[in-house]
Design an enzyme around this catalytic site. Structure first.
Site, PDB file in Angstrom:
ATOM      1  N   SER A 124      57.608 137.584   6.347  1.00  0.00           N
ATOM      2  CA  SER A 124      57.225 137.024   5.191  1.00  0.00           C
ATOM      3  C   SER A 124      57.165 135.490   5.139  1.00  0.00           C
ATOM      4  CB  SER A 124      57.685 137.674   3.940  1.00  0.00           C
ATOM      5  OG  SER A 124      57.414 137.048   2.930  1.00  0.00           O
ATOM      6  N   GLU A 126      58.052 134.331   2.469  1.00  0.00           N
ATOM      7  CA  GLU A 126      59.232 133.922   1.465  1.00  0.00           C
ATOM      8  C   GLU A 126      60.381 133.576   2.569  1.00  0.00           C
ATOM      9  OE1 GLU A 126      59.792 134.652  -1.958  1.00  0.00           O
ATOM     10  OE2 GLU A 126      57.721 134.032  -1.827  1.00  0.00           O
ATOM     11  N   TYR A 148      65.473 138.977  -1.306  1.00  0.00           N
ATOM     12  CA  TYR A 148      64.357 139.613  -0.388  1.00  0.00           C
ATOM     13  C   TYR A 148      64.004 138.616   0.784  1.00  0.00           C
ATOM     14  CZ  TYR A 148      59.396 140.309   1.172  1.00  0.00           C
ATOM     15  OH  TYR A 148      58.264 140.641   2.012  1.00  0.00           O
TER      16      TYR A 148
HETATM   17  P1  NAP Z   1      53.979 147.663  -0.591  1.00  0.00           P
HETATM   18  O1  NAP Z   1      52.437 148.012  -1.225  1.00  0.00           O
HETATM   19  O2  NAP Z   1      55.007 147.552  -1.513  1.00  0.00           O
HETATM   20  O3  NAP Z   1      54.502 148.820   0.332  1.00  0.00           O
HETATM   21  C1  NAP Z   1      55.696 149.207   0.906  1.00  0.00           C
HETATM   22  C2  NAP Z   1      55.655 150.597   1.926  1.00  0.00           C
HETATM   23  O4  NAP Z   1      57.129 150.626   2.154  1.00  0.00           O
HETATM   24  C3  NAP Z   1      55.120 151.617   0.793  1.00  0.00           C
HETATM   25  O5  NAP Z   1      54.732 152.583   1.555  1.00  0.00           O
HETATM   26  C4  NAP Z   1      56.625 152.260   0.382  1.00  0.00           C
HETATM   27  O6  NAP Z   1      56.723 153.783   0.321  1.00  0.00           O
HETATM   28  C5  NAP Z   1      57.479 152.015   1.617  1.00  0.00           C
HETATM   29  N1  NAP Z   1      58.975 152.011   1.741  1.00  0.00           N
HETATM   30  C6  NAP Z   1      59.774 151.266   0.870  1.00  0.00           C
HETATM   31  N2  NAP Z   1      60.986 151.791   1.002  1.00  0.00           N
HETATM   32  C7  NAP Z   1      61.007 152.649   2.208  1.00  0.00           C
HETATM   33  C8  NAP Z   1      61.971 153.511   2.749  1.00  0.00           C
HETATM   34  N3  NAP Z   1      63.191 153.433   2.463  1.00  0.00           N
HETATM   35  N4  NAP Z   1      61.607 154.300   3.585  1.00  0.00           N
HETATM   36  C9  NAP Z   1      60.290 154.389   4.078  1.00  0.00           C
HETATM   37  N5  NAP Z   1      59.378 153.785   3.353  1.00  0.00           N
HETATM   38  C10 NAP Z   1      59.722 153.021   2.259  1.00  0.00           C
HETATM   39  O7  NAP Z   1      53.781 146.394   0.553  1.00  0.00           O
HETATM   40  P2  NAP Z   1      52.738 145.602   1.114  1.00  0.00           P
HETATM   41  O8  NAP Z   1      52.229 144.667   0.266  1.00  0.00           O
HETATM   42  O9  NAP Z   1      51.811 146.723   1.665  1.00  0.00           O
HETATM   43  O10 NAP Z   1      53.346 144.902   2.247  1.00  0.00           O
HETATM   44  C11 NAP Z   1      53.781 145.544   3.553  1.00  0.00           C
HETATM   45  C12 NAP Z   1      54.784 144.869   4.308  1.00  0.00           C
HETATM   46  O11 NAP Z   1      54.530 143.587   4.493  1.00  0.00           O
HETATM   47  C13 NAP Z   1      56.297 144.659   3.682  1.00  0.00           C
HETATM   48  O12 NAP Z   1      57.105 144.965   4.221  1.00  0.00           O
HETATM   49  C14 NAP Z   1      56.169 143.615   2.989  1.00  0.00           C
HETATM   50  O13 NAP Z   1      57.541 143.038   2.654  1.00  0.00           O
HETATM   51  C15 NAP Z   1      55.585 142.693   4.012  1.00  0.00           C
HETATM   52  N6  NAP Z   1      54.763 141.683   3.445  1.00  0.00           N
HETATM   53  C16 NAP Z   1      53.851 141.514   2.640  1.00  0.00           C
HETATM   54  C17 NAP Z   1      52.995 140.527   1.923  1.00  0.00           C
HETATM   55  C18 NAP Z   1      52.054 140.464   1.107  1.00  0.00           C
HETATM   56  O14 NAP Z   1      51.649 139.633   0.639  1.00  0.00           O
HETATM   57  N7  NAP Z   1      51.532 141.817   0.849  1.00  0.00           N
HETATM   58  C19 NAP Z   1      53.212 139.207   2.730  1.00  0.00           C
HETATM   59  C20 NAP Z   1      54.251 139.329   3.846  1.00  0.00           C
HETATM   60  C21 NAP Z   1      55.149 140.306   4.163  1.00  0.00           C
HETATM   61  P3  NAP Z   1      56.577 154.578  -1.009  1.00  0.00           P
HETATM   62  O15 NAP Z   1      55.085 154.669  -1.474  1.00  0.00           O
HETATM   63  O16 NAP Z   1      57.085 155.750  -1.159  1.00  0.00           O
HETATM   64  O17 NAP Z   1      57.225 153.390  -2.182  1.00  0.00           O
HETATM   65  O1  G4F Z   2      52.931 137.878  -6.861  1.00  0.00           O
HETATM   66  P1  G4F Z   2      54.366 137.835  -6.431  1.00  0.00           P
HETATM   67  O2  G4F Z   2      55.131 138.401  -7.399  1.00  0.00           O
HETATM   68  O3  G4F Z   2      54.469 137.539  -5.020  1.00  0.00           O
HETATM   69  P2  G4F Z   2      55.408 136.848  -4.152  1.00  0.00           P
HETATM   70  O4  G4F Z   2      56.747 136.557  -4.976  1.00  0.00           O
HETATM   71  O5  G4F Z   2      55.232 135.493  -3.673  1.00  0.00           O
HETATM   72  O6  G4F Z   2      55.616 137.707  -3.135  1.00  0.00           O
HETATM   73  C1  G4F Z   2      54.703 138.487  -2.321  1.00  0.00           C
HETATM   74  O7  G4F Z   2      54.428 137.830  -1.399  1.00  0.00           O
HETATM   75  C2  G4F Z   2      55.277 137.501  -0.078  1.00  0.00           C
HETATM   76  C3  G4F Z   2      54.731 136.825   0.841  1.00  0.00           C
HETATM   77  O8  G4F Z   2      54.963 135.412   0.518  1.00  0.00           O
HETATM   78  C4  G4F Z   2      55.729 138.759   0.220  1.00  0.00           C
HETATM   79  F1  G4F Z   2      56.633 138.825   1.168  1.00  0.00           F
HETATM   80  C5  G4F Z   2      56.285 139.702  -0.851  1.00  0.00           C
HETATM   81  O9  G4F Z   2      56.515 141.022  -0.358  1.00  0.00           O
HETATM   82  C6  G4F Z   2      55.331 139.771  -2.098  1.00  0.00           C
HETATM   83  O10 G4F Z   2      54.102 140.569  -1.305  1.00  0.00           O
HETATM   84  O11 G4F Z   2      54.597 136.198  -7.158  1.00  0.00           O
HETATM   85  C7  G4F Z   2      53.802 134.964  -7.013  1.00  0.00           C
HETATM   86  C8  G4F Z   2      54.067 133.871  -7.910  1.00  0.00           C
HETATM   87  C9  G4F Z   2      55.636 133.513  -7.669  1.00  0.00           C
HETATM   88  O12 G4F Z   2      55.980 132.188  -7.762  1.00  0.00           O
HETATM   89  C10 G4F Z   2      56.054 134.160  -9.304  1.00  0.00           C
HETATM   90  O13 G4F Z   2      57.123 133.307  -9.788  1.00  0.00           O
HETATM   91  O14 G4F Z   2      53.757 134.148  -8.907  1.00  0.00           O
HETATM   92  C11 G4F Z   2      54.639 133.767  -9.840  1.00  0.00           C
HETATM   93  N1  G4F Z   2      54.546 134.421 -11.116  1.00  0.00           N
HETATM   94  C12 G4F Z   2      53.934 133.827 -12.337  1.00  0.00           C
HETATM   95  N2  G4F Z   2      53.939 134.932 -13.334  1.00  0.00           N
HETATM   96  C13 G4F Z   2      54.663 135.763 -11.471  1.00  0.00           C
HETATM   97  C14 G4F Z   2      54.278 136.148 -12.725  1.00  0.00           C
HETATM   98  N3  G4F Z   2      54.843 136.601 -10.509  1.00  0.00           N
HETATM   99  C15 G4F Z   2      54.771 137.936 -10.959  1.00  0.00           C
HETATM  100  N4  G4F Z   2      55.094 139.210 -10.161  1.00  0.00           N
HETATM  101  N5  G4F Z   2      54.606 138.345 -12.363  1.00  0.00           N
HETATM  102  C16 G4F Z   2      54.408 137.349 -13.395  1.00  0.00           C
HETATM  103  O15 G4F Z   2      54.093 137.466 -14.222  1.00  0.00           O
END
Ligand code: NAP
Ligand code: G4F
Length: 327
Positions: A124, A126, A148
Site C-alpha cells: 500500500s 500508506e 496499518y
Molecule cells: P477490503 O474491501 O477491506 O477487503 C478485505 C478482505 O480481507 C475481505 O475479503 C475480508 O474478509 C478479508 N479478511 C480480513 N481479515 C481476514 C482474515 N483474518 N482472514 C481471511 N480474510 C480476511 O479491502 P480492499 O480494498 O479490497 O483491499 C484489498 C487489499 O489491498 C488489502 O490488503 C488492502 O490493505 C490492500 N490495499 C488496498 C488499497 C485500496 O485503495 N483499496 C490500496 C492499497 C492496498 P471479510 O469479507 O470476511 O471481512
Molecule cells: O478513504 P480513507 O479512509 O483511505 P486511506 O486511509 O487513504 O486508506 C486506504 O487507502 C490505502 C492506500 O493508500 C490502503 F492501503 C488502505 O487499505 C485504504 O484502502 O481516507 C483517505 C483520506 C485520509 O487522509 C482521511 O483522513 O480521507 C481523509 N478523510 C477525511 N474525512 C476521511 C474522512 N477518511 C475517512 N475514512 N472518513 C472520513 O470521514
C-alpha cells in the site's frame, strides 16, 4: 487446461474485481473466506456459482497450508487484510496479526507446498506515509503513519525477503488508493458518494467528515486489479507502484460529488467533525506509475472525474431502488 488462482480476501472490493477478471480469462478461481455467521458475498453475488470457495483464515497456518496443498494454485493473490486505517489504532495487535504476520503465513504455505507458485502481495501507498519525496516511486523510503502502514511495511519486506531467500516469484504491488461503487462505506470516497445520494433522496441533511485537505492519488479498482495480474505474468518478479500520477483533495472529491448530484456547493452540507481526524495523518500521496507503464504496459482507463460520477450515480440508483415507488 486453464490456470488456477487462489484469492485471499475475495469478498472484499479488490477480490471481487480480480475474480471477475480472472474468470473472464478462463481461470479456475478459488476464493478463501473466513467462517462467518452471516452472508459476506454481497460483492460477488453475481459470480458466486463460478468461484470455488474454501474456508480459511490468515490467523491460522494449518488452514492456509492445507488450502494451498489442496487447491494447487498457479498463482496466489494475497488481498486479505484489516484494511481500514482508523481501525488499526483501535486494534493495533490484531492489525499486525492479519496484515503483517498473515503475509508470512501465506508465504510459508506457498514455500512448503510448492515454491514455484507465483505470489502477489497487496502492499500500500500508506507505507510512504510522511512522504520522503513527491511523487513516490518504487525506491522511495517508507515512513508509515499508522499501525496499518507499519504492518504493510512488514508485509512488503517479508515478500521481498522470501523472493531473495528462496528464489520465489513473490511480488509486491504498491497500490495507491483505488475506489469503486463496491468500496466499503467507511472509506472517505464511498462515505461521500453514499452521503450525497442520501441527501439527494431526502434521507439525510448533512455529511460529517474529517480532514478535507488530505490529498490522495485515487484510481478505479477495476483498473488496478489488471495491474496485479500483469505483475504475475512477467519473466522476472519485481515490485511496482500502481497509481494515476494525479492527486486530489477530499474537498475536490466532495465538490464534484455534490455537483454530479445537482446539489450545488458541498459547503452547504459538509461539516468537519473532529471524531474523524486521525492521530497521525498522511497528508499527500501521489504515485509515479512510470515503471508500470514501461514494463507492464499498464495505464489507468477511468479518470478521477469519471470515478466520482460513477460512484455517486451508483449510490443514487442503489438507494432509490430501496425506496417506495414514486420517491
Ligand atoms: P477490503 O474491501 O477491506 O477487503 C478485505 C478482505 O480481507 C475481505 O475479503 C475480508 O474478509 C478479508 N479478511 C480480513 N481479515 C481476514 C482474515 N483474518 N482472514 C481471511 N480474510 C480476511 O479491502 P480492499 O480494498 O479490497 O483491499 C484489498 C487489499 O489491498 C488489502 O490488503 C488492502 O490493505 C490492500 N490495499 C488496498 C488499497 C485500496 O485503495 N483499496 C490500496 C492499497 C492496498 P471479510 O469479507 O470476511 O471481512
Ligand atoms: O478513504 P480513507 O479512509 O483511505 P486511506 O486511509 O487513504 O486508506 C486506504 O487507502 C490505502 C492506500 O493508500 C490502503 F492501503 C488502505 O487499505 C485504504 O484502502 O481516507 C483517505 C483520506 C485520509 O487522509 C482521511 O483522513 O480521507 C481523509 N478523510 C477525511 N474525512 C476521511 C474522512 N477518511 C475517512 N475514512 N472518513 C472520513 O470521514
Amino acid at each position: 487446461m486453464g490456470k488456477t488462482a487462489l484469492i485471499t480476501g475475495i469478498t472484499g472490493q479488490d477480490g471481487s474485481y480480480l475474480a471477475e477478471l480472472l474468470l473472464g480469462m478462463g481461470y479456475r478461481v478459488v476464493g478463501m473466506t473466513r467462517r462467518t455467521s452471516t452472508d459476506v458475498h454481497e460483492r460477488i453475488r453475481h459470480i458466486v456459482e463460478d468461484v470455488e470457495f474454501v474456508s480459511g483464515d490468515l490467523l491460522d497456518q494449518t488452514s492456509m497450508t492445507k488450502i494451498v496443498a489442496d487447491t494447487k494454485p498457479d498463482e496466489v493473490y494475497n488481498l486479505a487484510a484489516q484494511s481500514f486505517v482508523p481501525a488499526s489504532w483501535m486494534q493495533p495487535v490484531l492489525t499486525g496479526e492479519f496484515t503483517a504476520l498473515g503475509v508470512t503465513r501465506v508465504l510459508e504455505a506457498v514455500r512448503a507446498v510448492d515454491p514455484k507458485i507465483r505470489f502477489y502481495q497487496a502492499s500500500s501507498s500508506e507505507m510512504f506515509g510522511k512522504v520522503a519525496e513527491v511523487p513516490q516511486r518504487e525506491e522511495t523510503p517508507f515512513y508509515p503513519r499508522s499501525p496499518y502502514g507499519v504492518a504493510k511495511v512488514y508485509g512488503h519486506w517479508i515478500t521481498v525477503n522470501y523472493r531473495e531467500s528462496y528464489d520465489m516469484f513473490a511480488v509486491s504491488g504498491i497500490l495507491f488508493n483505488h475506489e469503486s461503487p463496491r468500496r466499503g462505506k467507511e472509506f472517505v470516497t464511498r462515505k461521500i458518494s453514499d452521503g450525497v445520494a442520501r441527501i439527494k433522496l431526502g434521507l439525510a441533511r448533512e455529511l460529517r467528515l474529517g480532514n478535507l485537505d488530505a490529498q490522495r492519488d485515487w484510481g478505479f479498482a477495476g483498473d488496478y486489479v489488471r495491474a496485479m495480474w500483469l505483475m504475475l505474468q512477467q519473466e522476472r518478479p519485481e515490485d511496482y507502484v500502481i497509481a494515476t500520477g494525479r492527486t486530489h483533495s477530499v474537498r475536490e472529491f466532495c465538490r464534484i460529488a455534490f455537483e454530479t448530484a445537482g446539489l450545488g456547493s458541498y459547503e452547504e452540507y459538509v461539516k468537519v467533525d473532529p471524531r474523524f481526524i486521525r492521530p497521525a495523518e498522511v497528508d499527500l500521496l501521489i504515485g509515479d506509475p512510470g515503471k508500470a507503464k514501461r514494463v507492464l504496459n499498464w495505464a489507468p482507463e477511468v479518470s478521477f472525474e469519471q470515478l466520482v460520477q460513477m460512484m455517486v450515480e451508483a449510490d443514487i440508483d442503489r438507494i432509490r431502488a430501496t425506496l417506495p415507488t414514486g420517491s
